[in-house]
Design an enzyme around this catalytic site. Structure first.
Site, short mmCIF file in Angstrom:
data_model
loop_
_atom_site.label_atom_id
_atom_site.label_comp_id
_atom_site.label_asym_id
_atom_site.label_seq_id
_atom_site.Cartn_x
_atom_site.Cartn_y
_atom_site.Cartn_z
N SER A 139 -11.77 51.73 49.83
CA SER A 139 -11.11 51.48 48.55
C SER A 139 -12.06 50.75 47.61
O SER A 139 -12.96 50.03 48.06
CB SER A 139 -9.86 50.61 48.78
OG SER A 139 -9.33 50.13 47.56
N TYR A 153 -5.28 43.28 51.83
CA TYR A 153 -5.63 44.70 51.71
C TYR A 153 -7.12 44.86 51.41
O TYR A 153 -7.82 45.64 52.06
CB TYR A 153 -4.79 45.36 50.62
CG TYR A 153 -5.14 46.81 50.39
CD1 TYR A 153 -4.64 47.80 51.23
CD2 TYR A 153 -5.97 47.20 49.33
CE1 TYR A 153 -4.97 49.14 51.02
CE2 TYR A 153 -6.29 48.52 49.12
CZ TYR A 153 -5.79 49.49 49.96
OH TYR A 153 -6.11 50.81 49.75
#
Length: 246
Positions: A139, A153
């Site tokens: 990501s 995250y």
């Protein structure tokens, strides 16, 4: 080199489903894994008219003992495997210390520990056959620690990126390739509720991801615009500037 036999985890929805559809349209053989067997079976039925073959396995990647069994079964069903896409992930999270440790721990368990279990299984196969392509769906949030509900995250994805970088250094010049994808905001369930002008529609985002995978890039912010310059900025600009970006 065309990688004909591809395993994708987290394939029942979102980016995993999108990549499965794109590779099926290219006539590849697909092994699809996810927690929702009913959704996998439905997707497999939709893809079989285009794909060379489709096999499915129900898999919760947090059950680390089940991971090598499921990936091994898919490889056997396909008659081998050329590419494994570690995509299964979770977007839960809460500001650290606010009473939702369960959400943050589940996210790290899925996105990092579960991913490592998948990488171990994939690399065992690739080392034994001395070829293959490992793809890690990380990501943009891996580049710089994110605040509040995204902290765990981003940490999990940073860990995943580091695993990919370590393997790239180890396997340089070998027949085993490693790609680390850094998706920006792409319209999926995980980004539902995110308000930003930089959101990319699912189809365009998936096309950019598949193009980077097929090119076997080592590191790819996707889509390239605007995420390539943003990735540079996040990595190199001072905190006073990047704080306004994240």
């Amino acid at each position: 080199m065309v990688r004909e036999k591809i395993i994708i985890t987290g394939a029942s929805s979102g980016l995993g489903e999108g990549m499965a559809r794109e590779f099926a349209a290219r006539g590849r053989s697909l092994g699809l894994a996810a927690r929702r067997r009913d959704r996998l079976d439905q997707l497999a039925d939709e893809l079989r008219p285009q794909a060379a073959a489709v096999a499915v396995q129900m898999l919760d990647v947090t059950d680390v003992d089940a991971v090598p069994e499921a990936i091994g079964a898919l490889a056997a069903d396909l008659g081998g495997v050329d590419r494994i896409i570690v995509n299964a992930g979770l977007g839960k999270g809460a500001p650290i210390g606010t009473g939702r440790a369960d959400a943050n721990l589940e996210t790290v368990q899925t996105n990092l520990v579960g991913a490592l279990a998948q990488i171990e299984a994939a690399m065992a196969i690739f080392r034994a056959q001395n070829h293959g392509h490992l793809v890690l769906v990380s990501s943009m949030s891996a580049i710089r620690g994110m605040p509040k509900a995204q902290a765990a995250y981003s940490a999990s994805k940073a860990g995943l990126s580091a695993l990919g970088q370590g393997l790239q250094a180890e396997l340089a010049g070998s027949p085993i390739a490693v790609t680390v994808l850094l998706p920006g905001y792409i319209e999926t369930d995980i980004n539902r509720g995110v308000r930003t002008s930089m959101m990319t529609d699912t189809e365009s985002g998936v096309r950019a991801m598949v193009a980077a995978i097929e090119a076997e890039k080592r590191r790819a912010p996707v889509p390239g615009w605007p995420w390539r310059p943003i990735s540079w900025a996040l990595a190199h600009l001072p905190d006073a500037v990047t704080a306004r970006m994240i």
